[in-house]
Design a protein around this motif. Structure first.
Motif, PDB file in Angstrom:
ATOM      1  N   THR A 134     -15.252   8.510 -39.460  1.00 29.43           N
ATOM      2  CA  THR A 134     -16.583   8.602 -38.846  1.00 29.43           C
ATOM      3  C   THR A 134     -17.278   7.259 -38.984  1.00 29.43           C
ATOM      4  OG1 THR A 134     -16.719  10.919 -39.545  1.00 29.43           O
ATOM      5  CG2 THR A 134     -18.753   9.882 -38.795  1.00 29.43           C
ATOM      6  N   VAL A 135     -17.798   6.741 -37.871  1.00 35.26           N
ATOM      7  CA  VAL A 135     -18.570   5.496 -37.885  1.00 35.26           C
ATOM      8  C   VAL A 135     -19.893   5.756 -37.171  1.00 35.26           C
ATOM      9  CG1 VAL A 135     -16.604   3.943 -38.032  1.00 35.26           C
ATOM     10  CG2 VAL A 135     -17.404   4.700 -35.799  1.00 35.26           C
ATOM     11  N   SER A 136     -20.952   5.115 -37.643  1.00 40.84           N
ATOM     12  CA  SER A 136     -22.272   5.332 -37.056  1.00 40.84           C
ATOM     13  C   SER A 136     -23.091   4.061 -37.134  1.00 40.84           C
ATOM     14  CB  SER A 136     -23.005   6.483 -37.767  1.00 40.84           C
ATOM     15  OG  SER A 136     -23.229   6.162 -39.129  1.00 40.84           O
ATOM     16  N   ALA A 137     -24.049   3.934 -36.227  1.00 37.73           N
ATOM     17  CA  ALA A 137     -25.003   2.827 -36.218  1.00 37.73           C
ATOM     18  C   ALA A 137     -26.352   3.378 -35.755  1.00 37.73           C
ATOM     19  CB  ALA A 137     -24.535   1.701 -35.297  1.00 37.73           C
ATOM     20  N   ARG A 138     -27.422   2.857 -36.368  1.00 40.37           N
ATOM     21  CA  ARG A 138     -28.754   3.383 -36.054  1.00 40.37           C
ATOM     22  C   ARG A 138     -29.794   2.273 -36.174  1.00 40.37           C
ATOM     23  NH1 ARG A 138     -29.558   6.114 -40.234  1.00 40.37           N
ATOM     24  NH2 ARG A 138     -31.510   5.221 -41.008  1.00 40.37           N
ATOM     25  N   HIS A 139     -30.819   2.368 -35.336  1.00 37.84           N
ATOM     26  CA  HIS A 139     -31.937   1.420 -35.379  1.00 37.84           C
ATOM     27  C   HIS A 139     -33.234   2.219 -35.474  1.00 37.84           C
ATOM     28  CE1 HIS A 139     -35.035  -1.299 -33.591  1.00 37.84           C
ATOM     29  NE2 HIS A 139     -34.398  -2.199 -34.322  1.00 37.84           N
ATOM     30  N   ASP A 140     -34.028   1.968 -36.518  1.00 40.09           N
ATOM     31  CA  ASP A 140     -35.315   2.635 -36.725  1.00 40.09           C
ATOM     32  C   ASP A 140     -36.447   1.669 -36.403  1.00 40.09           C
ATOM     33  OD1 ASP A 140     -33.920   4.843 -37.684  1.00 40.09           O
ATOM     34  OD2 ASP A 140     -34.024   4.158 -39.770  1.00 40.09           O
ATOM     35  N   ARG A 141     -37.502   2.199 -35.795  1.00 38.55           N
ATOM     36  CA  ARG A 141     -38.634   1.362 -35.398  1.00 38.55           C
ATOM     37  C   ARG A 141     -39.936   2.085 -35.693  1.00 38.55           C
ATOM     38  NH1 ARG A 141     -41.806   0.118 -30.757  1.00 38.55           N
ATOM     39  NH2 ARG A 141     -42.052  -2.121 -30.356  1.00 38.55           N
ATOM     40  N   ASP A 193     -22.584   3.536 -46.788  1.00 39.17           N
ATOM     41  CA  ASP A 193     -23.824   3.379 -46.037  1.00 39.17           C
ATOM     42  C   ASP A 193     -24.403   1.998 -46.294  1.00 39.17           C
ATOM     43  OD1 ASP A 193     -24.405   6.211 -44.930  1.00 39.17           O
ATOM     44  OD2 ASP A 193     -23.912   6.559 -47.032  1.00 39.17           O
ATOM     45  N   ALA A 194     -24.969   1.402 -45.246  1.00 41.71           N
ATOM     46  CA  ALA A 194     -25.567   0.070 -45.335  1.00 41.71           C
ATOM     47  C   ALA A 194     -26.897   0.065 -44.603  1.00 41.71           C
ATOM     48  CB  ALA A 194     -24.632  -0.980 -44.734  1.00 41.71           C
ATOM     49  N   LEU A 195     -27.903  -0.576 -45.192  1.00 45.32           N
ATOM     50  CA  LEU A 195     -29.223  -0.757 -44.589  1.00 45.32           C
ATOM     51  C   LEU A 195     -29.555  -2.241 -44.531  1.00 45.32           C
ATOM     52  CD1 LEU A 195     -31.483   2.011 -46.198  1.00 45.32           C
ATOM     53  CD2 LEU A 195     -30.753   1.866 -43.817  1.00 45.32           C
ATOM     54  N   PHE A 196     -30.174  -2.654 -43.428  1.00 47.22           N
ATOM     55  CA  PHE A 196     -30.588  -4.042 -43.252  1.00 47.22           C
ATOM     56  C   PHE A 196     -32.091  -4.048 -42.972  1.00 47.22           C
ATOM     57  CE2 PHE A 196     -26.201  -3.551 -41.973  1.00 47.22           C
ATOM     58  CZ  PHE A 196     -25.557  -4.539 -42.709  1.00 47.22           C
ATOM     59  N   ASN A 197     -32.869  -4.523 -43.948  1.00 46.49           N
ATOM     60  CA  ASN A 197     -34.328  -4.407 -43.918  1.00 46.49           C
ATOM     61  C   ASN A 197     -35.035  -5.764 -43.788  1.00 46.49           C
ATOM     62  OD1 ASN A 197     -34.722  -1.416 -44.703  1.00 46.49           O
ATOM     63  ND2 ASN A 197     -33.292  -2.195 -46.214  1.00 46.49           N
ATOM     64  N   TYR A 213     -43.074  -6.761 -52.336  1.00 49.11           N
ATOM     65  CA  TYR A 213     -42.031  -5.895 -51.797  1.00 49.11           C
ATOM     66  C   TYR A 213     -40.899  -5.742 -52.798  1.00 49.11           C
ATOM     67  CZ  TYR A 213     -43.933  -5.045 -47.270  1.00 49.11           C
ATOM     68  OH  TYR A 213     -44.716  -4.572 -46.253  1.00 49.11           O
ATOM     69  N   GLY A 214     -40.392  -4.533 -52.851  1.00 47.38           N
ATOM     70  CA  GLY A 214     -39.393  -4.213 -53.858  1.00 47.38           C
ATOM     71  C   GLY A 214     -37.981  -4.370 -53.344  1.00 47.38           C
ATOM     72  N   GLN A 215     -37.050  -3.806 -54.096  1.00 42.35           N
ATOM     73  CA  GLN A 215     -35.635  -3.978 -53.830  1.00 42.35           C
ATOM     74  C   GLN A 215     -35.230  -3.423 -52.468  1.00 42.35           C
ATOM     75  OE1 GLN A 215     -33.177  -2.188 -56.836  1.00 42.35           O
ATOM     76  NE2 GLN A 215     -31.450  -1.942 -55.456  1.00 42.35           N
ATOM     77  N   GLU A 216     -35.753  -2.255 -52.109  1.00 42.47           N
ATOM     78  CA  GLU A 216     -35.271  -1.578 -50.910  1.00 42.47           C
ATOM     79  C   GLU A 216     -35.582  -2.370 -49.654  1.00 42.47           C
ATOM     80  OE1 GLU A 216     -34.655   0.781 -47.565  1.00 42.47           O
ATOM     81  OE2 GLU A 216     -36.625   0.060 -48.140  1.00 42.47           O
ATOM     82  N   SER A 217     -36.775  -2.968 -49.580  1.00 45.81           N
ATOM     83  CA  SER A 217     -37.187  -3.603 -48.346  1.00 45.81           C
ATOM     84  C   SER A 217     -36.961  -5.104 -48.330  1.00 45.81           C
ATOM     85  CB  SER A 217     -38.673  -3.311 -48.105  1.00 45.81           C
ATOM     86  OG  SER A 217     -39.441  -3.770 -49.193  1.00 45.81           O
ATOM     87  N   SER A 218     -36.514  -5.701 -49.428  1.00 44.87           N
ATOM     88  CA  SER A 218     -36.371  -7.149 -49.471  1.00 44.87           C
ATOM     89  C   SER A 218     -34.942  -7.618 -49.261  1.00 44.87           C
ATOM     90  CB  SER A 218     -36.876  -7.687 -50.816  1.00 44.87           C
ATOM     91  OG  SER A 218     -36.069  -7.163 -51.866  1.00 44.87           O
ATOM     92  N   ALA A 219     -33.982  -6.735 -49.307  1.00 46.78           N
ATOM     93  CA  ALA A 219     -32.594  -7.158 -49.185  1.00 46.78           C
ATOM     94  C   ALA A 219     -31.788  -6.066 -48.512  1.00 46.78           C
ATOM     95  CB  ALA A 219     -32.018  -7.472 -50.563  1.00 46.78           C
ATOM     96  N   SER A 220     -30.604  -6.451 -48.075  1.00 49.50           N
ATOM     97  CA  SER A 220     -29.691  -5.471 -47.512  1.00 49.50           C
ATOM     98  C   SER A 220     -29.135  -4.594 -48.623  1.00 49.50           C
ATOM     99  CB  SER A 220     -28.557  -6.182 -46.776  1.00 49.50           C
ATOM    100  OG  SER A 220     -29.065  -6.995 -45.734  1.00 49.50           O
ATOM    101  N   LEU A 221     -28.777  -3.388 -48.256  1.00 51.27           N
ATOM    102  CA  LEU A 221     -28.300  -2.416 -49.229  1.00 51.27           C
ATOM    103  C   LEU A 221     -26.953  -1.875 -48.781  1.00 51.27           C
ATOM    104  CD1 LEU A 221     -28.727  -0.406 -51.628  1.00 51.27           C
ATOM    105  CD2 LEU A 221     -29.794   1.121 -49.963  1.00 51.27           C
ATOM    106  N   PHE A 222     -25.965  -1.891 -49.668  1.00 49.67           N
ATOM    107  CA  PHE A 222     -24.651  -1.312 -49.423  1.00 49.67           C
ATOM    108  C   PHE A 222     -24.360  -0.335 -50.554  1.00 49.67           C
ATOM    109  CE2 PHE A 222     -24.695  -5.457 -47.486  1.00 49.67           C
ATOM    110  CZ  PHE A 222     -24.112  -5.256 -46.243  1.00 49.67           C
ATOM    111  N   ARG A 223     -23.969   0.887 -50.189  1.00 45.36           N
ATOM    112  CA  ARG A 223     -23.707   1.875 -51.231  1.00 45.36           C
ATOM    113  C   ARG A 223     -22.547   2.772 -50.821  1.00 45.36           C
ATOM    114  NH1 ARG A 223     -25.681   4.519 -55.675  1.00 45.36           N
ATOM    115  NH2 ARG A 223     -25.170   6.745 -55.769  1.00 45.36           N
ATOM    116  N   PRO A 224     -21.495   2.856 -51.667  1.00 40.81           N
ATOM    117  CA  PRO A 224     -20.428   3.837 -51.436  1.00 40.81           C
ATOM    118  C   PRO A 224     -20.818   5.180 -52.050  1.00 40.81           C
ATOM    119  CG  PRO A 224     -19.843   2.407 -53.266  1.00 40.81           C
ATOM    120  CD  PRO A 224     -21.172   1.922 -52.759  1.00 40.81           C
ATOM    121  N   ASN A 225     -20.504   6.247 -51.351  1.00 45.22           N
ATOM    122  CA  ASN A 225     -20.825   7.597 -51.822  1.00 45.22           C
ATOM    123  C   ASN A 225     -19.583   8.470 -51.703  1.00 45.22           C
ATOM    124  OD1 ASN A 225     -23.894   7.575 -52.265  1.00 45.22           O
ATOM    125  ND2 ASN A 225     -23.695   6.719 -50.215  1.00 45.22           N
ATOM    126  N   PRO A 226     -18.730   8.487 -52.728  1.00 46.37           N
ATOM    127  CA  PRO A 226     -17.550   9.349 -52.687  1.00 46.37           C
ATOM    128  C   PRO A 226     -17.889  10.778 -53.100  1.00 46.37           C
ATOM    129  CG  PRO A 226     -17.542   8.081 -54.709  1.00 46.37           C
ATOM    130  CD  PRO A 226     -18.763   7.639 -53.931  1.00 46.37           C
TER     131      PRO A 226
END
Length: 451
Positions: free
Chosen positions: A316-323, A367-371, A384-397
């Motif tokens: 499964t692959v996905s891409a999303r853009h939030d505005r 999952d990856a977020l680019f903020n 601004y904190g960690q979530e909004s100042s940098a990209s986030l990569f997280r594996p969830n097994p």
């Protein structure tokens, strides 16, 4: 040799490692039932309400928060990654055929790693379509339901369509007890009518489906228009505050099947606007009259392949853009649009033993977020904190298992262990409504689920 048959959701639930419930929407439900009542009757689900017909309600699964439950409509996400709370009152039962509740280890095709679980709302098939109702009740309540559908065959393809319209109006001016905020002074107790509690809502859904021997294409559009007063606390009511909500979800689903493989692709655009009018400053610490606009554009593709009779693998692959964008009518200003991107990938498998009494289903979700655009905007009073100042990569097994101890006894044991996460929504970062203020230092919620 070709074998055809209808999928039985209840049978599917018993053959999955997920803790899953399926509720059919049929005539056995009370005429006054709504989606909140249906979910409240399922195992592990608790629905919180703010009142009666049309009032806000949301679902919690196994003690999770409302945002930790991801809600889908025919596989299209209404709050991807828990970025918002889904108001169940905005989703009428008349357009649904069944409700699927996954309390743990949701199927890989959702592309989700929710802390709480997944609720998938499945729209009606044309065989169950056809209804027209009009109802009235106390407190100026009116309700209308219209459902129509049909199908036709063109060569080797079967086409069907569904149309659903649901609307209601209510004044909500019921009588209630008020101690005027003075618990130990019964002299000022009274029973006033609830003020500014009126609501009006209309839902419309159109779905077209074309099916052939090797696949299908479906187009769905769900629209909402909702107008309501915000009455505030009983001892300090607001008389003029209003909230107007408009929402539209447009989705396209394409399914393709081969000899031992199948693919399913979803593409969607979800727009939502909320107009908050508190020019008298009744709800919070100041005067507000603003419109918040949210938009989500996404695509998700799921590929399944069965190299062996006992093994089913999937990707499964996905891409999303939030505005997000805010406009203030008090200051006549339009804020800059803020956006972020999200990517996801998941590998999953289902392996059955030769006796089909043991099922093991491992999943690795990344999952990856680019903020970066959010981090460049200095709107908060804090850094601004960690979530909004940098990209986030997280594996969830996660790993699920099902075991049937005795072949002659029709019951199974299920277990799941896995990690989950939920990033903060844009309204949690930039929100500013009434007494609620966003916090830019929020970091993603993470959790470990074992059941």
């Amino acid at each position: 040799l070709v074998v055809e048959g209808e999928r039985d959701p209840a049978e599917e639930a018993s053959r999955r490692s997920s803790a899953m419930s399926v509720v059919e929407i049929d005539e056995s439900l009370a005429a006054s039932a709504d989606l909140g009542a249906v979910l409240d009757s399922t195992t592990g689900a608790v629905v919180r309400r703010l009142g009666g017909l049309g009032d806000f309600s949301a679902v919690s699964l196994r003690g999770s928060s409302f945002r930790q439950v991801q809600v889908y409509l025919d596989g299209f996400p209404l709050n991807p990654e828990g970025t918002d709370v889904v108001n169940l009152a905005e989703l009428p039962l008349s357009m649904l055929e069944r409700v699927e509740v996954y309390r743990s280890n949701p199927p890989a095709y959702f592309g989700a790693s929710p802390v709480g679980g997944v609720v998938n709302l499945v729209t009606r098939s044309d065989s169950k379509s056809g209804a027209m109702e009009a109802m009235g009740g106390s407190y100026g309540t009116l309700r209308t339901v219209l459902v129509a559908g049909g199908h036709n065959a063109e060569g080797e393809r079967n086409n069907s369509w569904l149309l659903s319209s649901n609307g209601f109006l209510t004044q909500g001016n019921f009588q209630h007890f008020s101690d005027n905020g003075t618990l130990y002074n019964p002299m000022d107790d009274s029973r006033p009518n609830r003020q500014n509690n009126d609501k009006g809502q209309w839902n419309g859904l159109v779905r077209w489906l074309s099916e052939g021997d090797r696949g299908s294409v479906a187009v769905l559009n769900s629209a909402l228009s909702r107008h309501e007063g915000l009455p505030g606390p009983g001892n300090s009511p607001s008389l003029e505050s209003r909230l107007d909500t408009r929402s539209n979800l447009l989705g396209v689903q394409a399914r393709r099947t081969g000899g031992n493989w199948s693919s399913n692709t979803y593409a969607w655009r979800h727009d939502r606007s909320e107009l908050f009018d508190d020019r008298n400053g009744e709800m919070g610490t100041g005067f507000q009259w603003q419109q918040d606009r949210f938009a989500t554009t996404g695509v998700r593709s799921h590929l399944e392949w069965a190299p062996l009779a006992q093994l089913l693998g999937s990707l499964t692959v996905s891409a999303r853009h939030d505005r997000f964008q805010r406009e203030s009518f008090l200051t006549d200003t339009l804020g800059d649009p803020l956006s972020r991107a999200a990517l996801g990938a998941g590998l999953s498998a289902q392996w059955w033993s030769l006796s089909e009494r043991l099922l093991v289903s491992p999943t690795l979700q990344l999952d990856a977020l680019f903020n970066r655009q959010i981090a460049s905007v200095q709107e908060s009073n804090t850094a601004y904190g960690q979530e909004s100042s940098a990209s986030l990569f997280r594996p969830n097994p996660r790993l699920g298992a099902l075991w049937q101890p005795l072949p002659e006894v029709d019951w199974v044991l299920k277990s799941t262990v896995g990690s989950y996460f939920r990033p903060p929504g844009l309204d949690e970062i930039f929100g500013d409504r009434g007494s609620i203020k966003g916090n830019s230092e929020l970091v993603p919620e993470t959790g470990l689920l074992v059941d």
